[in-house]
Design an enzyme around this catalytic site. Structure first.
Site, PDB file in Angstrom:
ATOM      1  N   GLU A   1     -11.454  -5.345   9.411  1.00 41.50           N
ATOM      2  CA  GLU A   1     -11.686  -5.907  10.735  1.00 41.50           C
ATOM      3  C   GLU A   1     -11.431  -4.886  11.830  1.00 41.50           C
ATOM      4  O   GLU A   1     -12.200  -4.756  12.777  1.00 41.50           O
ATOM      5  CB  GLU A   1     -10.787  -7.135  10.964  1.00 41.50           C
ATOM      6  CG  GLU A   1     -11.018  -8.265   9.979  1.00 41.50           C
ATOM      7  CD  GLU A   1     -10.119  -8.204   8.748  1.00 41.50           C
ATOM      8  OE1 GLU A   1      -9.928  -7.104   8.177  1.00 41.50           O
ATOM      9  OE2 GLU A   1      -9.603  -9.257   8.347  1.00 41.50           O
TER      10      GLU A   1
ATOM     11  N   ASN B   1      -4.557   4.206   2.084  1.00 35.51           N
ATOM     12  CA  ASN B   1      -3.967   5.527   2.078  1.00 35.51           C
ATOM     13  C   ASN B   1      -2.665   5.433   1.312  1.00 35.51           C
ATOM     14  O   ASN B   1      -1.976   4.418   1.384  1.00 35.51           O
ATOM     15  CB  ASN B   1      -3.728   5.958   3.537  1.00 35.51           C
ATOM     16  CG  ASN B   1      -3.322   7.390   3.667  1.00 35.51           C
ATOM     17  OD1 ASN B   1      -2.273   7.792   3.181  1.00 35.51           O
ATOM     18  ND2 ASN B   1      -4.160   8.153   4.332  1.00 35.51           N
ATOM     19  N   ALA B   2      -2.306   6.490   0.590  1.00 35.11           N
ATOM     20  CA  ALA B   2      -1.054   6.474  -0.166  1.00 35.11           C
ATOM     21  C   ALA B   2       0.146   6.240   0.746  1.00 35.11           C
ATOM     22  O   ALA B   2       1.144   5.654   0.331  1.00 35.11           O
ATOM     23  CB  ALA B   2      -0.881   7.779  -0.941  1.00 35.11           C
ATOM     24  N   ALA B   3       0.053   6.672   1.987  1.00 32.89           N
ATOM     25  CA  ALA B   3       1.063   6.349   2.995  1.00 32.89           C
ATOM     26  C   ALA B   3       0.612   5.027   3.612  1.00 32.89           C
ATOM     27  O   ALA B   3      -0.063   5.001   4.631  1.00 32.89           O
ATOM     28  CB  ALA B   3       1.162   7.454   4.035  1.00 32.89           C
ATOM     29  N   TYR B   4       0.949   3.917   2.961  1.00 29.70           N
ATOM     30  CA  TYR B   4       0.400   2.599   3.276  1.00 29.70           C
ATOM     31  C   TYR B   4       0.163   2.291   4.754  1.00 29.70           C
ATOM     32  O   TYR B   4      -0.894   1.814   5.095  1.00 29.70           O
ATOM     33  CB  TYR B   4       1.281   1.518   2.665  1.00 29.70           C
ATOM     34  CG  TYR B   4       0.839   1.052   1.295  1.00 29.70           C
ATOM     35  CD1 TYR B   4       0.005   1.826   0.504  1.00 29.70           C
ATOM     36  CD2 TYR B   4       1.260  -0.156   0.787  1.00 29.70           C
ATOM     37  CE1 TYR B   4      -0.386   1.409  -0.745  1.00 29.70           C
ATOM     38  CE2 TYR B   4       0.875  -0.585  -0.475  1.00 29.70           C
ATOM     39  CZ  TYR B   4       0.052   0.197  -1.242  1.00 29.70           C
ATOM     40  OH  TYR B   4      -0.334  -0.230  -2.474  1.00 29.70           O
TER      41      TYR B   4
ATOM     42  N   CYS C   1      -5.354 -10.491   8.861  1.00 31.57           N
ATOM     43  CA  CYS C   1      -3.902 -10.324   8.880  1.00 31.57           C
ATOM     44  C   CYS C   1      -3.404 -10.335  10.329  1.00 31.57           C
ATOM     45  O   CYS C   1      -4.198 -10.352  11.274  1.00 31.57           O
ATOM     46  CB  CYS C   1      -3.513  -9.021   8.179  1.00 31.57           C
ATOM     47  SG  CYS C   1      -3.880  -7.533   9.135  1.00 31.57           S
TER      48      CYS C   1
END
Length: 160
Positions: free
Chosen positions: A75, A65-68, A112
């Site tokens: 997962e 998403n552009a809003a990271y 992560c």
């Protein structure tokens, strides 16, 4: 003062053919779903296949998403879907594969930190270890018998 030592052990497969047949099938499904990832910002695609004790396989790919911070890793997409669709099922195995659109990923790519915590939550909840296989686009495939190998000092609900 004292020191604490945590040992981590992985099984390393040199290629897909060395893994058990069921894992080969899950790897194929993880690769297939990885190719459908929505990764226009990082160009880093991840696919995950989860095997439940009821025989169902749940797939997930990363969704950016552009809003990271609003995106989700493969997962967590898969594990949350498994929890929503089959809340009483036990997660037996997670297979993860990752590839970059720009560079060849030849080393195993582990989950992560956020995904490790999400997997830990399910491992604790079901009181059963979850096998985790992870790999890059090619090269070795690592197998961990439990999330505890990847996150030895678990943060859990008992600490709240």
């Amino acid at each position: 003062m004292k020191k604490i030592n945590h040992n981590t052990e992985f099984t390393v497969y040199e290629n897909k053919e060395e893994t058990p047949e069921k894992i080969q099938e899950l790897l194929e499904q993880a690769i297939s779903i990885r190719k459908k990832a929505y990764a226009p910002y990082s160009n880093f695609r991840v696919g995950a296949a989860i095997l439940l004790d009821n025989g169902k396989v749940i797939l997930g790919s990363n969704q950016e998403n552009a809003a990271y911070p609003s995106g989700l890793c493969a997962e967590r997409v898969a594990i949350y879907q498994a929890g929503a669709l089959y809340p009483d099922a036990v997660i037996k195995t997670i297979v993860i594969t990752a590839a970059s659109d720009h560079n060849k990923t030849t080393t195993p790519i582990p989950p992560c930190g956020s995904c490790r915590q999400a997997i830990a939550e399910y491992e604790i909840r079901q009181n059963t270890d979850i096998e985790i296989y992870f790999t890059g686009e090619s090269g070795d495939i690592y197998k961990s018998e439990s999330l505890k190998n990847l996150l030895p000092l678990l943060f859990n609900k008992n600490m709240l």
